[in-house]
Design a protein around this motif. Structure first.
Motif, mmCIF file in Angstrom:
data_model
loop_
_atom_site.group_PDB
_atom_site.id
_atom_site.type_symbol
_atom_site.label_atom_id
_atom_site.label_comp_id
_atom_site.label_asym_id
_atom_site.label_seq_id
_atom_site.Cartn_x
_atom_site.Cartn_y
_atom_site.Cartn_z
ATOM 1 N N ARG A 24 0.165 1.483 -13.951
ATOM 2 C CA ARG A 24 -0.499 2.687 -14.428
ATOM 3 C C ARG A 24 -2.367 2.445 -14.577
ATOM 4 N NH1 ARG A 24 2.257 7.310 -14.963
ATOM 5 N NH2 ARG A 24 4.322 7.237 -15.505
ATOM 6 N N LYS A 25 -2.729 1.442 -14.027
ATOM 7 C CA LYS A 25 -4.151 1.451 -13.957
ATOM 8 C C LYS A 25 -4.549 2.402 -13.148
ATOM 9 C CE LYS A 25 -4.320 -3.782 -14.139
ATOM 10 N NZ LYS A 25 -4.286 -4.973 -13.245
ATOM 11 N N ASN A 26 -5.886 2.931 -13.310
ATOM 12 C CA ASN A 26 -6.434 4.070 -12.741
ATOM 13 C C ASN A 26 -7.245 3.294 -11.416
ATOM 14 O OD1 ASN A 26 -5.877 5.843 -14.398
ATOM 15 N ND2 ASN A 26 -7.529 5.467 -15.600
ATOM 16 N N GLU A 27 -6.479 2.573 -10.422
ATOM 17 C CA GLU A 27 -6.803 2.217 -9.223
ATOM 18 C C GLU A 27 -5.613 1.904 -8.361
ATOM 19 O OE1 GLU A 27 -7.842 -2.641 -9.773
ATOM 20 O OE2 GLU A 27 -9.450 -1.238 -10.298
ATOM 21 N N SER A 28 -5.868 1.738 -7.097
ATOM 22 C CA SER A 28 -4.822 1.629 -6.237
ATOM 23 C C SER A 28 -4.239 -0.098 -6.348
ATOM 24 C CB SER A 28 -5.052 1.695 -4.832
ATOM 25 O OG SER A 28 -5.604 2.776 -4.589
ATOM 26 N N LEU A 29 -2.999 -0.263 -5.981
ATOM 27 C CA LEU A 29 -2.633 -1.573 -5.839
ATOM 28 C C LEU A 29 -2.841 -2.149 -4.419
ATOM 29 C CD1 LEU A 29 -1.160 -4.405 -6.879
ATOM 30 C CD2 LEU A 29 0.888 -3.157 -6.312
ATOM 31 N N LEU A 30 -3.653 -3.181 -4.049
ATOM 32 C CA LEU A 30 -3.972 -3.604 -2.816
ATOM 33 C C LEU A 30 -3.383 -4.970 -2.478
ATOM 34 C CD1 LEU A 30 -7.857 -2.209 -2.178
ATOM 35 C CD2 LEU A 30 -5.400 -1.020 -1.597
ATOM 36 N N ASN A 31 -2.806 -5.220 -1.185
ATOM 37 C CA ASN A 31 -2.675 -6.676 -0.835
ATOM 38 C C ASN A 31 -3.351 -6.734 0.489
ATOM 39 O OD1 ASN A 31 -1.104 -8.503 0.746
ATOM 40 N ND2 ASN A 31 -0.119 -8.950 -1.104
ATOM 41 N N ILE A 32 -4.136 -7.734 0.382
ATOM 42 C CA ILE A 32 -5.124 -7.728 1.944
ATOM 43 C C ILE A 32 -4.515 -8.943 2.586
ATOM 44 C CG2 ILE A 32 -7.372 -7.902 2.557
ATOM 45 C CD1 ILE A 32 -8.040 -6.449 -0.014
ATOM 46 N N LYS A 33 -4.460 -8.715 3.819
ATOM 47 C CA LYS A 33 -3.934 -9.927 4.870
ATOM 48 C C LYS A 33 -5.489 -10.013 5.757
ATOM 49 C CE LYS A 33 -0.505 -11.635 8.282
ATOM 50 N NZ LYS A 33 0.631 -11.246 8.689
ATOM 51 N N ASN A 56 -5.128 -6.415 7.376
ATOM 52 C CA ASN A 56 -4.072 -5.400 7.271
ATOM 53 C C ASN A 56 -4.000 -5.332 5.573
ATOM 54 O OD1 ASN A 56 -0.804 -5.305 5.978
ATOM 55 N ND2 ASN A 56 -1.284 -3.823 7.789
ATOM 56 N N VAL A 57 -4.119 -3.920 5.241
ATOM 57 C CA VAL A 57 -3.979 -3.784 3.553
ATOM 58 C C VAL A 57 -2.720 -2.963 3.448
ATOM 59 C CG1 VAL A 57 -5.390 -2.808 1.617
ATOM 60 C CG2 VAL A 57 -6.533 -3.818 3.576
ATOM 61 N N GLU A 58 -2.153 -3.401 2.366
ATOM 62 C CA GLU A 58 -0.778 -2.607 1.931
ATOM 63 C C GLU A 58 -1.491 -1.834 0.645
ATOM 64 O OE1 GLU A 58 2.717 -5.080 4.017
ATOM 65 O OE2 GLU A 58 2.710 -5.019 1.537
ATOM 66 N N MET A 59 -1.373 -0.678 0.531
ATOM 67 C CA MET A 59 -1.741 0.010 -0.544
ATOM 68 C C MET A 59 -0.608 0.741 -1.109
ATOM 69 S SD MET A 59 -4.617 3.114 -0.416
ATOM 70 C CE MET A 59 -3.354 4.435 0.171
ATOM 71 N N ALA A 60 -0.423 0.826 -2.608
ATOM 72 C CA ALA A 60 0.455 1.521 -3.203
ATOM 73 C C ALA A 60 -0.024 1.958 -4.557
ATOM 74 C CB ALA A 60 1.677 0.566 -3.598
ATOM 75 N N PRO A 61 0.608 2.894 -5.279
ATOM 76 C CA PRO A 61 0.001 3.115 -6.671
ATOM 77 C C PRO A 61 0.225 2.112 -7.454
ATOM 78 C CG PRO A 61 1.691 4.933 -5.673
ATOM 79 C CD PRO A 61 1.586 3.743 -4.755
ATOM 80 N N SER A 62 -0.434 2.084 -8.592
ATOM 81 C CA SER A 62 -0.384 1.049 -9.490
ATOM 82 C C SER A 62 0.715 1.022 -10.235
ATOM 83 C CB SER A 62 -1.776 0.848 -10.543
ATOM 84 O OG SER A 62 -1.396 0.192 -11.448
ATOM 85 N N PRO A 63 1.442 -0.090 -10.353
ATOM 86 C CA PRO A 63 3.063 -0.244 -11.318
ATOM 87 C C PRO A 63 2.600 -0.154 -12.754
ATOM 88 C CG PRO A 63 2.699 -2.110 -9.972
ATOM 89 C CD PRO A 63 1.435 -1.323 -9.597
ATOM 90 N N ALA A 70 -4.502 5.414 -5.904
ATOM 91 C CA ALA A 70 -3.683 6.140 -4.689
ATOM 92 C C ALA A 70 -2.289 6.653 -5.396
ATOM 93 C CB ALA A 70 -2.894 4.983 -3.914
ATOM 94 N N ALA A 71 -2.052 7.849 -5.024
ATOM 95 C CA ALA A 71 -0.829 8.570 -5.323
ATOM 96 C C ALA A 71 0.256 8.024 -4.653
ATOM 97 C CB ALA A 71 -0.823 10.103 -5.254
#
Length: 387
Positions: free
Chosen positions: A268-277, A259-266, A239-240
């Motif tokens: 710089r991995k080539n995938e989104s950072l996800l937190n899934i509840k 509920n998924v919180e999605m953010a750019p990878s801190p 994710a950008a």
């Protein structure tokens, strides 16, 4: 004629039923709502004052091009869909793509402060009871977006598999802002997916990655929970920018909401950072426009203040158990400057609640309101789609 005027709240929700290829469906959206799209482009201060001037600079053009190329590699079909919208509405493609880039451009150029004119809110309530499974969502946007949205029910059939997930058929309904692709507000597809999006204004944005709007557009094609997580993780790119996704599948045997919180990878991995509840049966959940679980800086102080205020308002209610409860909560005007239902007089005038949707998973309907749901009946109650 496009007048560039802001009208008072209209009691209308236009709905388009369309079928064809990605380009044809986009073209139908553009042709049908062309005057609304042209008008929105004339009214969009952020586009005119921030995005377009940056696009004219060499560095801005470079960020635009690298992000466009990245999306074309993953999802060429959605670029064709947006080209269809531009052609149908007879507007320039780059203006529409800039709207989908959102703040990626100013942030990548490290321009501070970012546009103050930011949509500061949308609120989602999930009720997951045995006899009452609901997802209710307010769509808040800049005042210029008032009356500049439409509802699309689209059936897309492609002769060859499309994009990185080889999709051949899509059938969905979605509330769209004028000139924007489906998938970013409140949505449902024929696999029984129901979802809503809460924008989150992360400080860390990445150019050359996938803008959230294209990931949520791809979410519209998913057929199960694993599919949905795969799309949001976006392995190989990521994710950008950030948002929160509230979703469930009607046929899920676990009857789980997420509920998924999605953010750019801190990192710089080539995938989104996800937190899934997970929100299991017997529970409820509220999500607004801030990270509740991901620890990243947020850029828009107004949006955070508004989010804190709306969560405090929800906290004054007993846990919602019925559609009536959800309607009252989403129509609440008690929060002072940052209330849940936002309208002239009761709240600041930069942002308005433009629409409310309530998905009733038991009745298999979606109710759409263009005015306060605690005081009015829905404009329409549409049946959910099924294969």
């Amino acid at each position: 004629m496009s007048s560039g005027k802001i009208l008072p709240r209209r009691q209308a929700v236009p709905v388009l039923y369309t079928r064809g290829t990605h380009y044809e469906v986009g073209f139908d959206m553009g042709r049908t709502f062309g005057s609304m799209i042209k008008n929105f482009l004339l009214l969009s201060k952020t586009l005119i004052e921030t995005y377009l001037p940056l696009y004219q600079t060499p560095k801005g053009k470079q960020i635009y091009n690298e992000t466009l190329e990245s999306v074309k590699d993953s999802f060429p079909q959605y670029i064709r869909e947006l080209e269809g919208v531009a052609d149908g509405a007879e507007v320039e493609f780059h203006k529409l793509f800039l709207l989908h880039l959102d703040d990626i451009l100013p942030q990548a150029l490290k321009l501070q402060p970012r546009s103050k004119n930011q949509p500061t809110g949308c609120s989602t309530i999930i009720v997951n009871q045995k006899n009452c499974r609901l997802l209710g969502h307010t769509e808040d946007a800049l005042t210029e977006a008032l009356n500049h949205y439409y509802f699309v029910v689209a059936h897309i059939i492609s002769d060859k598999p499309q994009g990185k997930y080889n999709v051949k058929e899509e059938h969905f309904m979605s509330l769209c802002y004028a000139g924007h692709l489906p998938g970013y507000t409140m949505n449902q597809n024929h696999h029984g997916l129901v979802f809503s999006i809460n924008t989150i204004s992360a400080e860390l944005l990445r150019s050359g990655k996938t803008p959230r709007h294209f990931l949520t557009r791809a979410l519209l094609a998913t057929s199960n929970v694993d599919d949905a997580f795969r799309v949001l993780r976006d392995a190989g790119v990521g994710a950008a920018d950030a948002c929160s996704i509230n979703f469930t599948f009607l046929a899920d045997p676990r009857q789980m909401f997420y509920n998924v919180e999605m953010a750019p990878s801190p990192e710089r991995k080539n995938e989104s950072l996800l937190n899934i509840k997970e929100i299991p049966l017997g529970e409820h959940n509220y999500h607004v426009n801030q990270f509740d679980r991901i620890h990243q800086d947020q850029a828009n102080a107004l949006m955070v203040d508004s989010s804190v205020s709306r969560m405090q308002t929800f906290g004054t209610y007993k846990p919602p158990m019925s559609e009536q409860d959800v309607r009252h909560m989403l129509g609440d005007v008690s929060g002072g400057e940052y209330c849940v239902w936002r309208e002239n007089g009761s709240c600041d005038e930069v942002v308005k609640t433009i629409a409310v949707g309530i998905f009733d998973l038991s009745a298999k309907t979606m109710s759409l309101y263009s005015d306060n749901p605690s005081e009015t009946e829905p404009h329409c109650r549409l049946p959910l789609l099924f294969k």
